[in-house]
Design a protein around this motif. Structure first.
Motif, short mmCIF file in Angstrom:
data_model
loop_
_atom_site.label_atom_id
_atom_site.label_comp_id
_atom_site.label_asym_id
_atom_site.label_seq_id
_atom_site.Cartn_x
_atom_site.Cartn_y
_atom_site.Cartn_z
N ARG A 291 -6.82 7.86 -6.42
CA ARG A 291 -7.36 6.80 -5.56
C ARG A 291 -7.77 5.57 -6.37
O ARG A 291 -7.59 4.43 -5.94
CB ARG A 291 -8.54 7.33 -4.73
N SER A 292 -8.31 5.78 -7.55
CA SER A 292 -8.75 4.61 -8.32
C SER A 292 -7.55 3.84 -8.88
O SER A 292 -7.58 2.62 -8.96
CB SER A 292 -9.76 4.98 -9.41
N VAL B 26 -4.56 3.63 -7.40
CA VAL B 26 -4.00 2.91 -6.25
C VAL B 26 -4.81 1.64 -6.01
O VAL B 26 -4.25 0.55 -5.85
CB VAL B 26 -3.97 3.80 -4.98
N ARG B 27 -6.11 1.79 -6.01
CA ARG B 27 -7.00 0.64 -5.76
C ARG B 27 -6.79 -0.43 -6.83
O ARG B 27 -6.70 -1.62 -6.52
CB ARG B 27 -8.46 1.11 -5.75
N HIS C 238 1.21 3.69 -3.27
CA HIS C 238 0.79 5.07 -3.04
C HIS C 238 1.83 6.07 -3.58
O HIS C 238 1.51 6.96 -4.37
CB HIS C 238 0.57 5.28 -1.53
N HIS D 297 -4.44 13.61 -3.82
CA HIS D 297 -5.14 12.34 -3.62
C HIS D 297 -6.51 12.41 -4.27
O HIS D 297 -7.53 12.10 -3.64
CB HIS D 297 -5.25 12.01 -2.12
N ASN D 298 -6.55 12.84 -5.50
CA ASN D 298 -7.84 13.01 -6.18
C ASN D 298 -8.43 11.66 -6.59
O ASN D 298 -7.85 10.60 -6.33
CB ASN D 298 -7.68 13.97 -7.37
N ALA D 299 -9.58 11.72 -7.27
CA ALA D 299 -10.31 10.48 -7.61
C ALA D 299 -9.47 9.56 -8.50
O ALA D 299 -9.45 8.34 -8.31
CB ALA D 299 -11.63 10.82 -8.29
N GLU E 180 0.83 -1.21 0.00
CA GLU E 180 0.00 0.00 0.00
C GLU E 180 0.86 1.26 0.00
O GLU E 180 0.59 2.21 -0.72
CB GLU E 180 -0.93 0.02 1.23
#
Ligand SMILES: [Zn+2]
Length: 113
Positions: free
Chosen positions: A99-100, A102-103, A82, A94-96, A78
């Motif tokens: 985050r997507s 990273v996921r 990141h 850390h925008n959308a 993680e």
């Protein structure tokens, strides 16, 4: 002169230090390849950090907290993912999208297990 016991402990510590760096570096290499930032990752530093697990500069300098070695593999992934996604996107937000990504990358790690 260093007593035998002392010397053994010393060597053990040196060994651990070497292993810590090697394990973390190979994990970083694997993720950098997967995320496509190998060319942009110029330096990897592993050292004790007081307040953070890791940091990355836009110039491709990654610093990892040496204590990460003691954390579970999933958490290490993680932290590494990141930072490398920050490098990929070239910003610290850390925008959308961040985050997507990273996921999505971490989901590929889950499939490996
Ligand atoms: Zn971040």
């Amino acid at each position: 002169m260093m007593g035998k016991k002392r010397k053994e402990i010393y060597e053990e510590e040196m060994m651990c230090d070497w292993m810590v760096r090697d394990v973390l570096r190979s994990e970083v290499r694997k993720w950098a390849r997967r995320i496509g930032v190998e060319e942009r990752l110029h330096e990897v530093h592993i050292r004790p950090m007081k307040r953070k697990w890791a940091s990355i500069s836009t110039r491709g300098r990654l610093t990892l907290n040496a204590e990460l070695y003691r954390q579970p593999a999933k958490f290490r992934a993680e932290v590494i993912v990141h930072e490398l996604v920050h490098l990929k996107l070239g910003h610290g937000s850390h925008n959308a999208l961040f985050r997507s990504l990273v996921r999505a990358y971490l989901a590929t790690a889950d499939k490996e297990r």
